[in-house]
Design an enzyme around this catalytic site. Sequence first.
Site, short mmCIF file in Angstrom:
data_model
loop_
_atom_site.label_atom_id
_atom_site.label_comp_id
_atom_site.label_asym_id
_atom_site.label_seq_id
_atom_site.Cartn_x
_atom_site.Cartn_y
_atom_site.Cartn_z
CB ILE A 143 -1.00 0.06 1.18
CG1 ILE A 143 -1.65 -1.34 1.18
CG2 ILE A 143 -1.73 1.40 1.19
CD1 ILE A 143 -2.45 -1.52 2.62
CD GLU B 143 7.00 -9.12 1.75
OE1 GLU B 143 6.25 -7.90 1.50
OE2 GLU B 143 7.91 -9.32 0.95
CB CYS C 214 12.40 -4.96 1.59
SG CYS C 214 11.25 -4.43 3.21
N1 THU Z 1 7.56 -4.38 -1.85
C1 THU Z 1 6.75 -5.27 -1.24
O1 THU Z 1 5.58 -5.10 -1.03
N2 THU Z 1 7.46 -6.40 -0.79
C2 THU Z 1 8.60 -6.93 -1.12
O2 THU Z 1 9.02 -7.87 -0.76
C3 THU Z 1 9.45 -5.98 -1.92
C4 THU Z 1 8.75 -4.48 -2.29
C5 THU Z 1 6.74 -3.03 -2.37
C6 THU Z 1 7.29 -1.83 -1.70
C7 THU Z 1 6.97 -0.85 -2.64
O3 THU Z 1 5.51 -0.66 -2.60
C8 THU Z 1 7.08 -1.69 -4.05
O4 THU Z 1 7.13 -2.90 -3.66
C9 THU Z 1 8.23 -1.45 -4.56
O5 THU Z 1 9.50 -1.37 -3.96
#
Ligand code: THU
Length: 145
Positions: free
Chosen positions: A44, A56, A92
């Site tokens: 989000i 996550e 991340c």
């Molecule tokens: N993002 C996630 O939701 N989970 C991950 O494992 C990697 C990155 C999201 C954060 C941001 O909204 C977008 O992906 C680009 O980084």
Amino acid sequence: MIDREGLCKRALEMRARAYVPYSHFAVGAALLCKDGSIYTGCNIENAAYTPSNCAERTAFFHAVGDGKREFAAIAIAGGNETAESLDYCAPCGVCRQVMREFCGASFEVILAKTQKDYRVFTLEELLPMGFGPENLEKKMLYKAD
Ligand code: THU
């Protein structure tokens, strides 16, 4: 026995709910609790960027807010919102640290390209020598005699 395919399916489905007007990178996650319940999440984003939340953490915070504290596995599926096929999307560092707070070394992190094409890692593999709650437990450094 963990239904990894079922968990991947839920993560893939959750990508449709991602709110990603800035990165256009849609991520879905499905978190399996030790009691068998599943909590899902999507990323989000926010116009101010830093308040954005990963898929996550959305899943974890929903589960913890609902009283869950014990987890077995999480499936993650991510890629460009218009992509026809996905690569494995690794969590991340911030999300790995949130997993470290609530999960043991053998917690499974399942990276899904499709329902049947996924890779499985343990949390210990993704975050070796992590800092966790037990590091804050009070320890007697020396005893006065
Ligand atoms: N993002 C996630 O939701 N989970 C991950 O494992 C990697 C990155 C999201 C954060 C941001 O909204 C977008 O992906 C680009 O980084």
